[in-house]
Write an enzyme that holds these catalytic residues in place. Structure first.
Site, mmCIF file in Angstrom:
data_model
loop_
_atom_site.group_PDB
_atom_site.id
_atom_site.type_symbol
_atom_site.label_atom_id
_atom_site.label_comp_id
_atom_site.label_asym_id
_atom_site.label_seq_id
_atom_site.Cartn_x
_atom_site.Cartn_y
_atom_site.Cartn_z
ATOM 1 N N LYS A 53 0.667 -0.864 0.371
ATOM 2 C CA LYS A 53 0.143 -0.027 -0.086
ATOM 3 C C LYS A 53 0.452 0.907 0.096
ATOM 4 O O LYS A 53 0.960 2.117 -0.534
ATOM 5 C CB LYS A 53 -1.251 -0.247 1.407
ATOM 6 N N GLN A 97 -4.388 -1.306 9.072
ATOM 7 C CA GLN A 97 -4.395 -2.476 9.072
ATOM 8 C C GLN A 97 -5.099 -4.016 10.071
ATOM 9 O O GLN A 97 -4.745 -3.939 11.159
ATOM 10 C CB GLN A 97 -3.065 -3.002 9.650
ATOM 11 N N ASP A 120 -11.132 3.434 4.358
ATOM 12 C CA ASP A 120 -11.590 1.788 4.089
ATOM 13 C C ASP A 120 -12.417 1.357 3.965
ATOM 14 O O ASP A 120 -13.518 0.893 3.554
ATOM 15 C CB ASP A 120 -11.044 1.143 5.457
#
Ligand code: NAD
Length: 287
Positions: A53, A97, A120
Site C-alpha cells: 500500500k 491494518q 477503508d
C-alpha cells in the site's frame, strides 16, 4: 474460454490515471494527498499488505505516513494516535491494518476514525451512506474494485441478476449495496442459505460475486454460460499457492467472463485505496 478480467493490468492503468490526477493537483495545491497507515505488530501477511500500500502511494505521488506500533500497544494509545491523525491537516486517509491484536476492540477503532478520512469505508456512517445509495460514501476498497472492474470491462449491470456469496461487512454486504446502486437485482447468500439451494440460485445469476473464503468452492454446477464471475477469494494451499473461491480450471472454459486469482480482485483493492484517498483529499482541499 471465458474473457479473463485482468485485474493486474487494469489496476496498473487505474493507478497510472490516479498518478496523473495527483500530478495535476500537486501543481496547483500546496500539499500532496496524504495517507496514514497504522500497523500493530509485525505479522508477515499484514507487513506485505502495508508495504505494498505504501509503495503504491509513493508511485502515485501520494504521501504516506507509516505507523508501525508494537503488538502490545494499548487501545488507549491507538485511540490517541487516531485522534491526532483525525486533526492532522496533512492526512486525508487513515487506514488501520486489520486484524488487530486481542487487547484492541476493532469496532471502537473503526468508530474513532473520522468518517471523512475513512478510506477503508468501514465506518458505520459511510456504510449507512452506501446503503442509502449515496455516491458520496467512501466505500470499502475490495468491493469498490470489483465494481470498477465490471464497469471498465463494460459489463452491463442495470436490471441484471447478481448473486453475492458471503455477507461479511468488508466484502459481501458492501458488494451487494454497490450492485444495488448500479440497479442490479441482488440476492445475498450466506452460511445459512441451504447448501442444496445454492447451485440453483447461482445458476440464475448474470453476475456472480464469490466471497466465501473456501478454495475452489464454485464448480460448473453453480454457473451458466453467459455468467460473469468475480472471484474475491484468496486462499493459500498447503503447497503455498494462492487460489480463489472458484475452481478456475473447470469453470473458466464454460462461462462468459471471470477474474483470475491471483491477478484479479486483489490488485484492484490497492488501486481503490488510492482512489479513496484522492477523493477524500479533493473534498478537503475544496473546503
Ligand atoms: P468471511 O469469512 O468474513 O465471510 C465469508 C462469508 O461466506 C460469510 O458471510 C459466510 O456467511 C459465507 N458463507 C460461508 N459458507 C457459506 C455457504 N455454504 N454458502 C454461502 N455463503 C457461505 O470472509 P471475507 O472477509 O468476506 O472474505 C472472503 C474471501 O475473500 C476470503 O477468501 C478472503 O481472503 C478474501 N478477501 C479478498 C480480498 C481481496 O483484496 N481480494 C479482500 C478481502 C477478503
Amino acid at each position: 474460454m471465458a474473457l479473463i478480467i485482468d485485474g493486474k493490468a487494469l489496476s496498473r492503468k487505474v493507478r497510472a490515471r490516479i498518478g496523473e490526477e495527483v500530478k495535476e493537483l500537486n501543481a496547483v495545491q500546496e500539499r500532496a494527498p496524504g495517507l496514514a497507515v497504522i500497523q500493530l505488530g509485525e505479522d508477515p501477511a499484514s507487513t506485505i499488505y502495508v508495504n505494498s500500500k505504501i509503495k503504491a502511494c509513493t508511485e502515485a505521488g501520494i504521501e504516506s505516513f507509516g505507523y508501525i506500533l508494537k503488538s502490545d500497544t494499548s487501545e488507549e494509545e491507538l485511540l490517541t494516535l487516531i485522534a491526532e491523525l483525525n486533526s492532522d491537516p496533512r492526512v486525508d486517509g487513515i487506514l488501520c491494518q486489520l486484524p488487530l491484536p486481542d487487547q484492541i476492540n476493532e469496532e471502537k477503532i473503526i468508530l474513532a476514525i473520522d468518517p471523512d478520512k475513512d478510506v477503508d469505508g468501514f465506518h458505520p456512517f459511510n456504510v449507512g451512506l452506501l446503503s442509502m445509495g449515496k455516491q458520496e460514501a467512501l466505500v470499502a476498497c475490495t468491493p469498490l474494485g470489483c465494481i470498477e472492474m465490471l464497469k471498465e470491462y463494460k459489463i452491463p449491470l442495470r436490471g441484471k441478476k447478481a448473486v453475492v456469496i458471503g455477507r461479511s461487512n468488508i466484502v459481501g454486504k458492501p458488494m451487494a449495496y454497490l450492485l444495488l446502486r448500479e440497479n442490479c437485482t441482488v440476492t445475498i447468500t450466506h452460511s445459512h442459505t441451504p447448501v442444496a439451494e445454492l447451485p440453483e440460485l447461482c445458476r440464475q445469476a448474470d453476475i456472480l460475486v464469490v466471497a466465501i473464503g473456501k478454495p475452489g468452492f464454485i464448480t460448473p454446477e453453480y454457473t451458466n454460460p453467459d455468467q460473469v464471475i468475480i472471484d474475491v477469494g484468496i486462499n493459500r494451499t498447503r503447497e503455498g499457492k494462492i487460489i480463489g473461491d472458484v475452481d478456475f480450471e473447470s469453470v473458466a472454459p464454460i462461462v462468459h467472463a471471470i477474474t483470475p486469482v491471483p491477478g484479479g480482485v486483489g490488485p484492484m483493492t490497492i488501486a481503490m485505496l488510492l482512489k479513496n484517498t484522492v477523493t477524500s483529499y479533493r473534498r478537503r482541499v475544496a473546503d
